[in-house]
Design a protein around this motif. Structure first.
Motif, mmCIF file in Angstrom:
data_model
loop_
_atom_site.group_PDB
_atom_site.id
_atom_site.type_symbol
_atom_site.label_atom_id
_atom_site.label_comp_id
_atom_site.label_asym_id
_atom_site.label_seq_id
_atom_site.Cartn_x
_atom_site.Cartn_y
_atom_site.Cartn_z
ATOM 1 N N HIS A 1 58.558 -21.925 -9.834
ATOM 2 C CA HIS A 1 58.087 -21.701 -11.201
ATOM 3 C C HIS A 1 59.139 -22.210 -12.194
ATOM 4 C CE1 HIS A 1 56.338 -19.639 -14.703
ATOM 5 N NE2 HIS A 1 57.595 -19.383 -15.012
ATOM 6 N N MET A 2 60.409 -21.877 -11.956
ATOM 7 C CA MET A 2 61.479 -22.325 -12.856
ATOM 8 C C MET A 2 61.683 -23.844 -12.757
ATOM 9 S SD MET A 2 62.207 -19.516 -14.394
ATOM 10 C CE MET A 2 63.374 -20.324 -15.492
ATOM 11 N N GLN B 1 59.804 -25.848 -15.049
ATOM 12 C CA GLN B 1 60.279 -25.959 -16.436
ATOM 13 C C GLN B 1 61.469 -26.906 -16.553
ATOM 14 O OE1 GLN B 1 60.904 -22.106 -18.149
ATOM 15 N NE2 GLN B 1 59.014 -21.268 -17.306
ATOM 16 N N TRP B 2 62.178 -27.094 -15.476
ATOM 17 C CA TRP B 2 63.407 -27.891 -15.545
ATOM 18 C C TRP B 2 63.199 -29.363 -15.208
ATOM 19 C CZ3 TRP B 2 66.864 -23.992 -12.309
ATOM 20 C CH2 TRP B 2 67.029 -22.810 -13.054
ATOM 21 N N ILE C 1 59.337 -17.922 -7.184
ATOM 22 C CA ILE C 1 59.966 -17.782 -8.506
ATOM 23 C C ILE C 1 60.809 -19.021 -8.828
ATOM 24 C CG2 ILE C 1 62.001 -16.525 -7.623
ATOM 25 C CD1 ILE C 1 60.443 -15.384 -10.810
ATOM 26 N N MET D 1 66.695 -12.460 -16.216
ATOM 27 C CA MET D 1 67.102 -13.829 -16.521
ATOM 28 C C MET D 1 67.364 -14.612 -15.246
ATOM 29 S SD MET D 1 71.087 -13.397 -17.726
ATOM 30 C CE MET D 1 72.151 -12.259 -16.822
ATOM 31 N N VAL D 2 67.352 -15.923 -15.405
ATOM 32 C CA VAL D 2 67.822 -16.821 -14.361
ATOM 33 C C VAL D 2 69.211 -17.280 -14.779
ATOM 34 C CG1 VAL D 2 67.488 -19.061 -13.256
ATOM 35 C CG2 VAL D 2 65.501 -17.631 -13.827
ATOM 36 N N ASP E 1 68.355 -18.860 -18.442
ATOM 37 C CA ASP E 1 66.992 -18.984 -18.953
ATOM 38 C C ASP E 1 66.311 -17.637 -18.826
ATOM 39 O OD1 ASP E 1 66.351 -21.466 -19.853
ATOM 40 O OD2 ASP E 1 65.454 -22.184 -17.993
ATOM 41 N N TYR E 2 65.349 -17.371 -19.699
ATOM 42 C CA TYR E 2 64.480 -16.233 -19.444
ATOM 43 C C TYR E 2 63.583 -16.568 -18.266
ATOM 44 C CZ TYR E 2 65.948 -13.628 -23.511
ATOM 45 O OH TYR E 2 66.689 -12.900 -24.397
ATOM 46 N N SER E 3 63.151 -15.543 -17.543
ATOM 47 C CA SER E 3 62.276 -15.760 -16.389
ATOM 48 C C SER E 3 60.900 -15.187 -16.712
ATOM 49 C CB SER E 3 62.854 -15.043 -15.170
ATOM 50 O OG SER E 3 62.467 -13.680 -15.191
ATOM 51 N N TYR F 1 71.421 -17.979 -9.741
ATOM 52 C CA TYR F 1 70.829 -16.683 -9.401
ATOM 53 C C TYR F 1 69.473 -16.511 -10.075
ATOM 54 C CZ TYR F 1 70.206 -11.843 -8.281
ATOM 55 O OH TYR F 1 69.688 -10.676 -7.783
ATOM 56 N N PHE F 2 68.481 -16.181 -9.256
ATOM 57 C CA PHE F 2 67.110 -15.998 -9.735
ATOM 58 C C PHE F 2 66.713 -14.530 -9.608
ATOM 59 C CE2 PHE F 2 67.627 -20.375 -8.613
ATOM 60 C CZ PHE F 2 66.901 -21.066 -9.564
ATOM 61 N N PRO F 3 65.692 -14.090 -10.381
ATOM 62 C CA PRO F 3 65.356 -12.657 -10.403
ATOM 63 C C PRO F 3 64.942 -12.084 -9.041
ATOM 64 C CG PRO F 3 64.371 -13.767 -12.272
ATOM 65 C CD PRO F 3 64.919 -14.846 -11.374
#
Lengths: 491, 491
Positions: A131-132, A135-136, A128, B37-38, B29-31, A67-69
């Protein structure tokens, strides 16, 4: 209209019929927020069955949920040029994070809570998520990423229609990351296959898998695959899409990975989704002038048991037998006993409008014969079914009904798929609805012109028909055909 | 920290330990959006298991799901006076519905798309739902309405902590409508019972069901019930709430019904919810300095199978046996075979940090003996388990682990529940954590004073302890006790 009002016949006004069916079945309501709907329990239960089945298919093909924001910084949207072009015009924008008392009563946004950067309520989540992913993902070992999300999204719509086009809707969006172009393309076509099978097996929709023309592509995709369904009026409805995104989002968000050979490359991507619009597709494809007709697979109630009696002595016997019937069915069938103190006819009327596939009528004579009287929502002669072996007989009947719906929808689609020789021929026939399968020379200008003149668009280049294009000439321009295309009016 | 970094011990820094556990297990994770959060796949899978179990419990108690709009007109929020007071200060406000190109690049809200009435992103849905109930409820025949919604909500938070306090979170919110006060009160306490059993059976949390003091009540409720859990550091965490709303929302939205006697009355209401904060509760209650510890009921992977070999000949035998083991477990256990080419120790480390309850180690000797070597995440001696009857033995072991977690958490809670004689005694002990069960004379001013002085709040009036209050005097004021109260520091 109220839930008891008569339903406008399809022949009189197809659009009104659609809304009447939804209202009569209690599937959804308009809300006080412009273009946003309330999905009522009977409609939501349909969505739950679709979701559960799809979710199983996604997991069986190696995907996991996350789940993403909900909110996306506006600057993210701008990073992919076509993407912002496609979505900026229909975004809900959050600008404040607090309300304060307003002069004259009520509340208003507190000017002191204005956000430094406005946030967009996600119309889709590529930005979004990428973007994540940035980081991963470091190395090829982190690939592939096969993530799906079940979520609500918002696209501000001026003209709305329940389920088919609403400002907020529920959907799933798959977002995958791959080391190679070929692997991403495989994923995009694999998910097209998952959607195709799901639509055929579960929704009883004989969808046509195809490729979108450039002008109908998702904003940011290199290729958009889709499944197109035909409604009873011959109009098309896009029921699902799967996008090959190339490296567009990886480049926009600078997502690279170290390859096994030690070089750094941008990641390859897909995204794919279906939404609550599928509920609209099911309604439009299968229902009739009596009301909702549902494939048993997604029917919230598959079988309703309706007791019939004239006096208390009969009632006791009938109810005891009904309980036996329910107990026999419950383990494998979604069954409901309607023991309300109402006339049987009124119950039949209500459950037919709610699309329950099979009704079991049970009166004193049935009790004596230890059998039930089964009426299918799809019509045909009522059948006696003995209590012994009832569950198996009911399940077989539900399968038959499921098959009938598919066969009917397929027959409608085949009967209304035309192969006009000329543009004039298609133009003259379009008001009657239908799919128009034609040899086509890919040309965005001509496509726009046809749309302006006839309101017909290219629904897809159907995958199974492409071989036919060879050696033929475009029905519009006379140039060599590059594709076989389906033109239609669409929801 | 990265996913491979060591975890800060609890004794060193409990807050950092919590974040390290989340990171090491890859839960969230923080977003880039402040406070949002994610939820990563491993964390989301925990939520899926919680959701599925709760959803079944809701349906077993007669509830159905539906979906209401994300956006709420600001004027709706003002209709219930306490409600707007409680939520207006932490709302995301939508003011525009379109972006345009900004001077100097990027995009900005298009001033011409400003909404006539701003919309609030739901912090909770009582207002929009009671607006709709007003349209659906005419007579006693329309009651009760027992609807639940699974959704995302937004409450703008300045200080956030993953899972425990985030600007956006996932939850379920039940909203029910009843003809009588007694029926609504029954519903509110029934759902408190559902949450209590769920927390104990599924999350292995020995929660305490209780009633909130007036100052801790939900904004708009007449009574708020809650379940309170103790974390390993002795702090409290509110794990779920159920509200008796009286007729407050029915009056604010003018929702009346015709009674069986023909009179018109306002409808009675409840609402109740739990959220992704439960994931934080589970982490904090059960995990250790090695990382995440999970109750088997919600563990995304319940059993990991790790093959051990020294050469290719061994590998072939071991892998063939592992496949047999997986096949035996798969129908009833969430099992994963970790066949990556890595040292076994590195695999153990990774799966321990991910909280997998049971690891089955399989080497050449185990293959010869047709058995596996089982290591529980909760510790204890490793056990040999024969392949014959393995599934049953594994399920029994998982049950044992589940029981151990509950017993440990209960022991912690009991050992750290104190009964101070005086306020001074409690104040001196609070830094060590714990629940402080005291006779209390209900007094909002005194409650606030205690909070200001000690940061301790009344977590609840525990239902099972209320009889004890009779004849006792308040530990703070010396007045006659009205309740037994639990004071604690809380998340």
């Amino acid at each position: 209209m109220s839930q008891d009002s008569p339903i406008t016949p399809r022949a009189t006004d197809y659009s009104q019929w659609y809304l009447d069916v939804i209202s009569a079945a209690g599937l959804a309501d308009y809300s006080p927020v412009k273009g946003a709907m309330v999905i009522r329990p009977h409609g939501y239960a349909m969505w739950e069955h679709m979701r559960d089945d799809l979710d199983r298919r996604f997991k069986d093909t190696g995907h996991v949920n996350a789940y993403f924001p909900l909110f996306i910084p506006v600057s993210f949207l701008s990073k992919e040029a076509e993407h912002v072009e496609g979505f900026a015009k229909e975004c809900a924008v959050v600008t404040h994070h607090r309300l304060r008392a307003a002069k004259g009563g009520g509340v208003e946004p507190d000017p002191e809570s204005k956000l430094e950067e406005p946030l967009v309520v996600r119309p889709t989540s590529e930005t979004i998520i990428w973007h994540m992913y940035g980081q991963w993902i470091q190395s090829y070992r982190d690939l592939p990423i096969l993530i799906n999300q079940w979520a609500n999204v918002v696209r501000w719509e001026m003209k709305t229609r329940l389920f088919l086009r609403t400002s907020e809707f529920l959907w799933q969006e798959g977002h995958t990351a791959h080391a190679t172009s070929a692997e991403a393309m495989d994923e995009a076509t694999k998910m097209l296959g998952v959607y195709t099978e799901f639509a055929r097996e579960i929704l009883a929709l004989p969808v046509i898998p195809g490729v979108k023309s450039a002008s109908e592509r998702f904003a940011g995709a290199l290729e958009t695959f889709c499944i197109e369904a035909m409604m009873q009026n011959g109009w098309a409805l896009q029921a699902g899409t799967s996008h090959f995104l190339g490296q567009n989002f990886a480049k926009a968000f600078d997502v690279t990975f170290q390859t096994q050979e030690g070089t750094r490359e941008h990641v390859w991507a897909t995204s794919w989704g279906v939404s609550t619009r599928l509920i609209g597709a099911v309604i439009m494809a299968h229902s009739d002038d009596t009301g909702l007709v549902l494939p048993p697979t997604i029917a919230p109630v598959q079988v309703v048991v309706t007791p019939i009696w004239k006096n208390d002595a009969e009632k006791a016997d009938v109810m005891a037998f009904c309980e036996q019937v329910v107990a026999a069915l419950k383990p494998t069938v979604r069954v409901k006993l309607d023991d309300r103190d109402m006339k049987p006819g009124a119950k039949y009327y209500e459950w037919e409008r709610k699309g329950v596939p099979l009704r079991l009528e049970i009166g004193p004579r049935d009790v004596k014969q230890a059998s039930v009287f089964a009426a299918a929502r799809t019509g045909g002669k009522k059948e006696g079914m003995p209590l012994e072996g009832l569950a198996q007989a009911v399940r077989a009947k539900l399968d038959t009904i499921q098959g009938e719906l598919y066969t009917r929808a397929l027959a409608n689609q085949q009967a209304r798929t035309f192969r006009p020789e000329t543009y004039a021929e298609m133009s003259a026939a379009l008001d009657g609805g239908g799919f128009f399968l034609v040899p086509w020379h890919d040309d965005a200008t001509a496509e726009q012109k046809i749309k302006d003149e006839t309101r017909a668009t290219i629904r897809c280049y159907p995958i199974d028909a492409q071989a036919e294009a060879q050696g033929r000439t475009c029905f519009y321009s006379g140039r060599p055909a590059t594709h076989m295309a389906i033109f239609a009016r669409a929801y």
